[in-house]
Design a protein around this motif. Structure first.
Motif, PDB file in Angstrom:
ATOM      1  N   GLY A 146       0.810  -1.213   0.000  1.00 26.11           N
ATOM      2  CA  GLY A 146       0.000   0.000   0.000  1.00 26.11           C
ATOM      3  C   GLY A 146       0.843   1.262   0.000  1.00 26.11           C
ATOM      4  N   TYR A 147       1.936   1.242   0.761  1.00 24.82           N
ATOM      5  CA  TYR A 147       2.792   2.422   0.835  1.00 24.82           C
ATOM      6  C   TYR A 147       3.483   2.685  -0.499  1.00 24.82           C
ATOM      7  CZ  TYR A 147       5.893   5.960   2.732  1.00 24.82           C
ATOM      8  OH  TYR A 147       6.544   7.133   2.969  1.00 24.82           O
ATOM      9  N   GLU A 148       3.870   1.613  -1.193  1.00 24.46           N
ATOM     10  CA  GLU A 148       4.496   1.797  -2.511  1.00 24.46           C
ATOM     11  C   GLU A 148       3.517   2.436  -3.491  1.00 24.46           C
ATOM     12  OE1 GLU A 148       7.663   1.448  -3.270  1.00 24.46           O
ATOM     13  OE2 GLU A 148       8.028   0.869  -1.192  1.00 24.46           O
ATOM     14  N   ILE A 149       2.246   2.100  -3.382  1.00 23.84           N
ATOM     15  CA  ILE A 149       1.226   2.708  -4.242  1.00 23.84           C
ATOM     16  C   ILE A 149       1.087   4.189  -3.919  1.00 23.84           C
ATOM     17  CG2 ILE A 149      -1.249   2.750  -4.779  1.00 23.84           C
ATOM     18  CD1 ILE A 149      -1.222  -0.317  -4.333  1.00 23.84           C
ATOM     19  N   ILE A 150       1.097   4.517  -2.605  1.00 24.03           N
ATOM     20  CA  ILE A 150       0.996   5.922  -2.194  1.00 24.03           C
ATOM     21  C   ILE A 150       2.215   6.708  -2.676  1.00 24.03           C
ATOM     22  CG2 ILE A 150       1.010   7.459  -0.181  1.00 24.03           C
ATOM     23  CD1 ILE A 150      -0.635   5.291   1.281  1.00 24.03           C
ATOM     24  N   GLU A 151       3.407   6.102  -2.556  1.00 21.82           N
ATOM     25  CA  GLU A 151       4.629   6.756  -3.042  1.00 21.82           C
ATOM     26  C   GLU A 151       4.522   7.077  -4.531  1.00 21.82           C
ATOM     27  OE1 GLU A 151       8.186   4.555  -2.315  1.00 21.82           O
ATOM     28  OE2 GLU A 151       8.663   5.724  -0.528  1.00 21.82           O
ATOM     29  N   TRP A 152       4.065   6.099  -5.305  1.00 24.16           N
ATOM     30  CA  TRP A 152       3.916   6.292  -6.752  1.00 24.16           C
ATOM     31  C   TRP A 152       2.921   7.411  -7.044  1.00 24.16           C
ATOM     32  CZ3 TRP A 152      -0.884   4.261  -8.923  1.00 24.16           C
ATOM     33  CH2 TRP A 152      -1.026   4.574 -10.278  1.00 24.16           C
ATOM     34  N   TRP A 153       1.787   7.396  -6.317  1.00 20.20           N
ATOM     35  CA  TRP A 153       0.761   8.420  -6.530  1.00 20.20           C
ATOM     36  C   TRP A 153       1.302   9.811  -6.217  1.00 20.20           C
ATOM     37  CZ3 TRP A 153      -1.307  11.588  -2.650  1.00 20.20           C
ATOM     38  CH2 TRP A 153      -2.344  12.427  -3.071  1.00 20.20           C
ATOM     39  N   TYR A 154       1.973   9.961  -5.062  1.00 19.46           N
ATOM     40  CA  TYR A 154       2.486  11.272  -4.682  1.00 19.46           C
ATOM     41  C   TYR A 154       3.547  11.756  -5.675  1.00 19.46           C
ATOM     42  CZ  TYR A 154       4.607  15.070  -2.055  1.00 19.46           C
ATOM     43  OH  TYR A 154       5.093  16.297  -1.679  1.00 19.46           O
ATOM     44  N   ALA A 155       4.437  10.850  -6.075  1.00 19.81           N
ATOM     45  CA  ALA A 155       5.491  11.229  -7.021  1.00 19.81           C
ATOM     46  C   ALA A 155       4.897  11.677  -8.347  1.00 19.81           C
ATOM     47  CB  ALA A 155       6.441  10.050  -7.236  1.00 19.81           C
ATOM     48  N   ALA A 156       3.835  10.988  -8.776  1.00 23.50           N
ATOM     49  CA  ALA A 156       3.186  11.356 -10.042  1.00 23.50           C
ATOM     50  C   ALA A 156       2.503  12.718  -9.936  1.00 23.50           C
ATOM     51  CB  ALA A 156       2.174  10.285 -10.439  1.00 23.50           C
ATOM     52  N   VAL A 157       1.871  12.987  -8.801  1.00 22.33           N
ATOM     53  CA  VAL A 157       1.169  14.259  -8.603  1.00 22.33           C
ATOM     54  C   VAL A 157       2.159  15.405  -8.432  1.00 22.33           C
ATOM     55  CG1 VAL A 157      -0.311  15.565  -7.020  1.00 22.33           C
ATOM     56  CG2 VAL A 157      -0.915  13.214  -7.650  1.00 22.33           C
ATOM     57  N   ALA A 158       3.187  15.199  -7.596  1.00 23.94           N
ATOM     58  CA  ALA A 158       4.165  16.257  -7.323  1.00 23.94           C
ATOM     59  C   ALA A 158       5.012  16.545  -8.558  1.00 23.94           C
ATOM     60  CB  ALA A 158       5.054  15.859  -6.149  1.00 23.94           C
ATOM     61  N   GLY A 159       5.449  15.476  -9.229  1.00 23.46           N
ATOM     62  CA  GLY A 159       6.256  15.626 -10.433  1.00 23.46           C
ATOM     63  C   GLY A 159       7.615  16.267 -10.178  1.00 23.46           C
ATOM     64  N   GLY A 160       8.408  16.371 -11.194  1.00 27.81           N
ATOM     65  CA  GLY A 160       9.699  17.054 -11.115  1.00 27.81           C
ATOM     66  C   GLY A 160      10.652  16.462 -10.096  1.00 27.81           C
ATOM     67  N   GLU A 161      11.576  17.307  -9.633  1.00 30.10           N
ATOM     68  CA  GLU A 161      12.597  16.870  -8.691  1.00 30.10           C
ATOM     69  C   GLU A 161      11.995  16.460  -7.361  1.00 30.10           C
ATOM     70  OE1 GLU A 161      15.815  16.422  -9.220  1.00 30.10           O
ATOM     71  OE2 GLU A 161      15.464  16.910 -11.323  1.00 30.10           O
ATOM     72  N   GLU A 162      10.929  17.147  -6.938  1.00 23.35           N
ATOM     73  CA  GLU A 162      10.276  16.818  -5.670  1.00 23.35           C
ATOM     74  C   GLU A 162       9.706  15.403  -5.703  1.00 23.35           C
ATOM     75  OE1 GLU A 162       6.266  18.006  -3.251  1.00 23.35           O
ATOM     76  OE2 GLU A 162       7.316  19.643  -4.267  1.00 23.35           O
ATOM     77  N   GLY A 163       9.043  15.060  -6.795  1.00 19.97           N
ATOM     78  CA  GLY A 163       8.473  13.724  -6.924  1.00 19.97           C
ATOM     79  C   GLY A 163       9.542  12.656  -6.955  1.00 19.97           C
ATOM     80  N   ILE A 164      10.626  12.923  -7.676  1.00 24.11           N
ATOM     81  CA  ILE A 164      11.736  11.964  -7.760  1.00 24.11           C
ATOM     82  C   ILE A 164      12.394  11.776  -6.400  1.00 24.11           C
ATOM     83  CG2 ILE A 164      14.037  11.594  -8.736  1.00 24.11           C
ATOM     84  CD1 ILE A 164      13.048  12.999 -11.271  1.00 24.11           C
ATOM     85  N   ALA A 165      12.571  12.896  -5.663  1.00 26.64           N
ATOM     86  CA  ALA A 165      13.195  12.833  -4.337  1.00 26.64           C
ATOM     87  C   ALA A 165      12.342  12.036  -3.368  1.00 26.64           C
ATOM     88  CB  ALA A 165      13.435  14.238  -3.797  1.00 26.64           C
ATOM     89  N   PHE A 166      11.021  12.214  -3.452  1.00 27.73           N
ATOM     90  CA  PHE A 166      10.123  11.476  -2.555  1.00 27.73           C
ATOM     91  C   PHE A 166      10.117   9.993  -2.892  1.00 27.73           C
ATOM     92  CE2 PHE A 166       5.926   9.771  -1.406  1.00 27.73           C
ATOM     93  CZ  PHE A 166       5.901  10.081  -0.054  1.00 27.73           C
ATOM     94  N   LEU A 167      10.119   9.682  -4.184  1.00 27.42           N
ATOM     95  CA  LEU A 167      10.097   8.291  -4.614  1.00 27.42           C
ATOM     96  C   LEU A 167      11.383   7.581  -4.208  1.00 27.42           C
ATOM     97  CD1 LEU A 167       8.142   6.434  -6.152  1.00 27.42           C
ATOM     98  CD2 LEU A 167       9.365   7.013  -8.250  1.00 27.42           C
ATOM     99  N   GLY A 168      12.508   8.230  -4.381  1.00 25.96           N
ATOM    100  CA  GLY A 168      13.783   7.687  -3.913  1.00 25.96           C
ATOM    101  C   GLY A 168      14.232   6.415  -4.593  1.00 25.96           C
TER     102      GLY A 168
END
Length: 201
Positions: A146-168
Motif C-alpha cells: 500500500g505504501y508503494e502505491i501511495i509513493e507512486w501516486w504522490y510522485a506522479a502528482v508532485a512531479g519534477g525533482e520533488e516527486g523523484i526525491a520522494f520516490l527515492g
C-alpha cells in the motif's frame, strides 16, 4: 488513561519519545526540501500518535516499543535529507554498493512492526501465537504494498525533482519490489526474534 499515566507505567516509552523528539527537531531544522520533509514526516507522526493511542490501552514490551521507534527514527532522518541523500557511505562501502541503501534499511525496519502486532494479539488472546505471527507478517506485507502505491501516486502528482526525491528509486526500476522485500524480511526477522524469546521463557 492519560499520557502522563502511560509514561509512568511505561518509562521506556517516555525515553524513546524524548529521543525521537530530538531527532524530529534535528530533521525539521533546514531540511533539504521542506515539501519532501512534510510529505515524509506526516506518516511518521501519524504512526507516533497510533503508538501513544495503543500504549494507553495496552502495555507493550520493551522489545516491541524499541522496534517500533527504530523505523520512526530512521524515517525521520530520511525526511531531512531525502532518502537518496542521507549520509550513509560507511554502510554502502561496507556492502560494496554504489547505491545509497539507507532507504532499504529503513524499509527493513518497517517490518519490525509485525512484532507488536503479534504481541498484542497473543497477549489479548485474540488468537493463537502462530496465527498472530502470520497475521503480523501479512499485515506488514499489505502495508508495504500500500505504501508503494501511495509513493507512486504522490510522485506522479508532485512531479519534477520533488516527486523523484520522494520516490527515492535512484534509477532502479525494481525499487518498489525490493522495498517490499526488505519490509517482508524485516517482519520475518522480528517474528524470529519473538519465537526465540518465547522459547527461552
Amino acid at each position: 488513561m492519560s499520557f502522563i499515566n502511560t509514561f509512568k507505567q511505561q518509562p521506556v516509552l517516555l525515553l524513546l519519545t524524548l529521543i525521537y523528539s530530538a531527532v524530529f527537531l534535528f530533521a525539521g531544522f533546514d531540511p533539504v526540501s521542506r515539501a519532501v520533509w512534510f510529505a515524509e514526516i506526516l506518516p511518521a507522526l501519524l504512526i507516533l500518535v497510533g503508538i501513544f493511542f495503543m500504549a494507553s490501552r495496552f502495555e507493550f514490551s520493551t522489545t516491541a516499543l524499541v522496534l517500533m521507534f527504530v523505523w520512526l527514527i530512521l524515517h525521520t532522518i530520511g525526511s531531512k535529507y531525502t532518502f537518496a541523500d542521507v549520509p550513509f557511505d560507511w554502510f554502502n562501502n561496507l556492502i560494496g554498493s554504489e547505491r545509497n541503501n539507507f532507504d532499504r534499511v529503513a524499509h527493513f525496519s518497517i517490518g519490525f512492526y509485525a512484532y507488536p502486532i503479534a504481541e498484542y494479539l497473543i497477549k489479548t488472546k485474540k488468537c493463537s501465537a502462530p496465527l498472530a505471527m502470520t497475521f503480523g507478517l501479512f499485515t506488514l506485507m499489505s502495508v508495504a504494498a500500500g505504501y508503494e502505491i501511495i509513493e507512486w501516486w504522490y510522485a506522479a502528482v508532485a512531479g519534477g525533482e520533488e516527486g523523484i526525491a520522494f520516490l527515492g528509486s535512484q534509477g532502479d526500476i525494481w525499487d518498489a519490489q525490493k522495498d517490499m522485500l526488505c519490509d517482508t524480511a524485516g517482519a520475518l526477522s522480528a517474528l524470529l526474534l519473538m519465537l526465540i524469546q518465547r522459547k527461552s521463557d
